[in-house]
Design an enzyme around this catalytic site. Sequence first.
Site, mmCIF file in Angstrom:
data_model
loop_
_atom_site.group_PDB
_atom_site.id
_atom_site.type_symbol
_atom_site.label_atom_id
_atom_site.label_comp_id
_atom_site.label_asym_id
_atom_site.label_seq_id
_atom_site.Cartn_x
_atom_site.Cartn_y
_atom_site.Cartn_z
ATOM 1 N N THR A 219 0.837 -1.207 0.000
ATOM 2 C CA THR A 219 0.000 0.000 0.000
ATOM 3 C C THR A 219 0.867 1.250 0.000
ATOM 4 O OG1 THR A 219 -1.639 -1.241 1.280
ATOM 5 C CG2 THR A 219 -1.917 1.140 1.196
ATOM 6 N N ARG B 11 5.213 -6.991 -7.207
ATOM 7 C CA ARG B 11 5.099 -8.405 -7.538
ATOM 8 C C ARG B 11 3.660 -8.804 -7.827
ATOM 9 N NH1 ARG B 11 7.356 -10.983 -2.300
ATOM 10 N NH2 ARG B 11 6.353 -9.120 -1.465
ATOM 11 N N LYS C 112 -3.517 -13.344 4.476
ATOM 12 C CA LYS C 112 -3.187 -11.943 4.222
ATOM 13 C C LYS C 112 -4.076 -11.279 3.186
ATOM 14 C CE LYS C 112 0.791 -10.192 3.947
ATOM 15 N NZ LYS C 112 2.127 -9.844 3.458
ATOM 16 N N PHE D 237 8.292 -8.575 2.528
ATOM 17 C CA PHE D 237 8.386 -8.799 3.971
ATOM 18 C C PHE D 237 9.342 -7.806 4.641
ATOM 19 C CE2 PHE D 237 6.691 -13.280 3.284
ATOM 20 C CZ PHE D 237 5.479 -12.987 3.860
ATOM 21 N N PHE E 111 -2.543 4.253 11.108
ATOM 22 C CA PHE E 111 -3.806 3.591 11.406
ATOM 23 C C PHE E 111 -4.649 4.560 12.231
ATOM 24 C CE2 PHE E 111 -2.153 -1.096 11.241
ATOM 25 C CZ PHE E 111 -1.787 -0.893 9.922
ATOM 26 N N TRP F 80 -3.488 5.332 2.747
ATOM 27 C CA TRP F 80 -4.599 4.377 2.713
ATOM 28 C C TRP F 80 -5.941 5.114 2.707
ATOM 29 C CZ3 TRP F 80 -8.507 3.253 6.356
ATOM 30 C CH2 TRP F 80 -9.246 2.091 6.084
#
Length: 654
Positions: free
Chosen positions: A95, A117, A128, A388, A476, A505
Amino acid sequence: MSDELNALGHPKLVVKTPVPSDIDISQQIVKEVGLLPITEVGKQLGLTDEEVIPWGIAKAKVTLSAREARKDVPNGNYVVVTGINPTPLGEGKSTTTIGLAQALGAVLGKKTVACIRQPSQGPTFGIKGGAAGGGYSQVVPMEEFNLHLTGDIHAITAANNLLAAAIDTRMFHEASQSDEALFRRLCPAGKPLSPVLKRRFDKLGIDISSRSLEELTVEEKGRFARLDFDKDTITWNRVLDTCDRHLRQVEIGVGPAEKVKPRENPSQSIQHNRSAGFDITVASEVMAVLALARDLKDLREKLGAMVVGYSKAGEPITADDLGCGGALTVLMKDAIMPTLMQTVERTPVLVHAGPFANIATGNSSVVADEIALKLVGPDGFCVTEAGFGADIGMEKFFNIKCRYSGLKPKAAVIVATIRALKMHGGGPPVTAGKPLQKEYTEENVELLAKGCANLQKHIENAKKFGVNVVVGVNKFKTDTDAEIEVVKKAAMDAGAFDAVLSNHWALGGEGAADLAKAVEKACQANDESNFKFLYDLNLSIKEKMEIISKEIYGADGVDYSDLANKQIEQYEKSGFGRFPICVAKTQYSFSCDPAAKGVPTGHRITVREIRSCAGAGFVYPICGDIMTIPGLPTRPGFMDVDIDTETGDVIGLF
């Protein structure tokens, strides 16, 4: 979208509060706002009609000639996006990659391409979910992105399994036939010799340019025809793009038709079976080859050079020895081209390759990055993602991908979330499908401050490669101002170039504008000549593994199983000792123990086995309990996925 235009001349994004689900946003953009025709996305980058091959309405393949036609154009700024060790929920690295690219392009007006990817169906239908990004920073249509796309992963599955079938078929026929019979069937009289068989003659040093095949000696025919597999050395597994724990180890060849009369004693009939297993497709060496190949010729050479096992004499056996290299390349001929898509703000994205970072190279393709860097030019940006945590995805990006591509990044963005840092500070476990505990939803500066050590170690690691580090704090809704300041201060104390809050986001590119400005300054302040690798390829496998373990993971050392020691000896004897190292280990910790949070000390890395990827050009130690095909949880994500049979819309994908 509004009537106001963004820096690209397109209508500005209008966001909703609260933020709808990812798939609702994607479908709203597609149906209400409308996608930019994919050929127009190409023209935005200067691609010609001949360089863009439409693949349906919303995606297209980009030919490799686009790179060659611009070989004299200076490269743009090369930026890699990575992250801290994540929770099982993910911390928004994809994101952030998309949000940053939207900010650079649609807000700042810089020519920018995001390179990401292709997602595997494993996580898409597992825990996920997909990897299109999220909220107002995602690739659209997200259903097409997350599912079949242009079929590249299916092509990899087909190629991998063709080679697997060739291995067992060859052993089956060699078990019952003489050298003369094998040779006669492989090289039938009157049939022209295929290119792959000529390669085998050349490899063996058998000159067939001045004599006919009938003139070969019995010994030469036997050397050519009999591969003589030691089946205990076979490392090539079958693959599928699904999490299926029950296929990790299987017995194959148990059917009644798989009985063979051994040539030594044809009066007997024995079962031609063996123990084998499956990996997930994205862990296949074919995927790694796709990610690292430079062009069709390089793809052909790498696929043909893949080692699948050893003969009883200890000689490596390749795909070309089996006669498969050409057929594998034919299956992969379209997959070598990256796929062009667009974000919710109509900025361009190249999607290509999808190796996991915990069990593979963890980065999108070299060719996608090369094409992007030429298309954006010297003032533009290629924003590429490394999978990751930085301890695996970023380390492999630098030491493997950049080593083979010759490309030198200027900046690394490390994505951090307050949620994950609290977990690293000693917070309770974060489990997919369960509500977050209060430590994560309420302000807790003390817990957060302890966890920032994890972020600081990643910053320290990135700086070892000579790049400027920008920390992007992925916001968040429960994060407080005090908590955000703790993270930013910890990052700057560790030597970050800058640390910036990013709210892409919820707001799209506008929410990542400060991050984009920080990245631009970081690139301007760094010279590519500062970039360096962590280790010298001339070191032994164990020496390179020791450096990675101590420098990146903070381990005290490395322990090897008897099997791993035997394999290392064999690989170095075969000339694979000078390859870079691609470590397969948990993404949740610097150590091999996923429960060891923060920055563990006093630990050792345990290598239980090590595989060679001679075609792709690396060896990969498998450490701890990491599995090369994941399992599904009790309640997988696929339970939410369905289709509206009236409209044809996909529902429940995330």
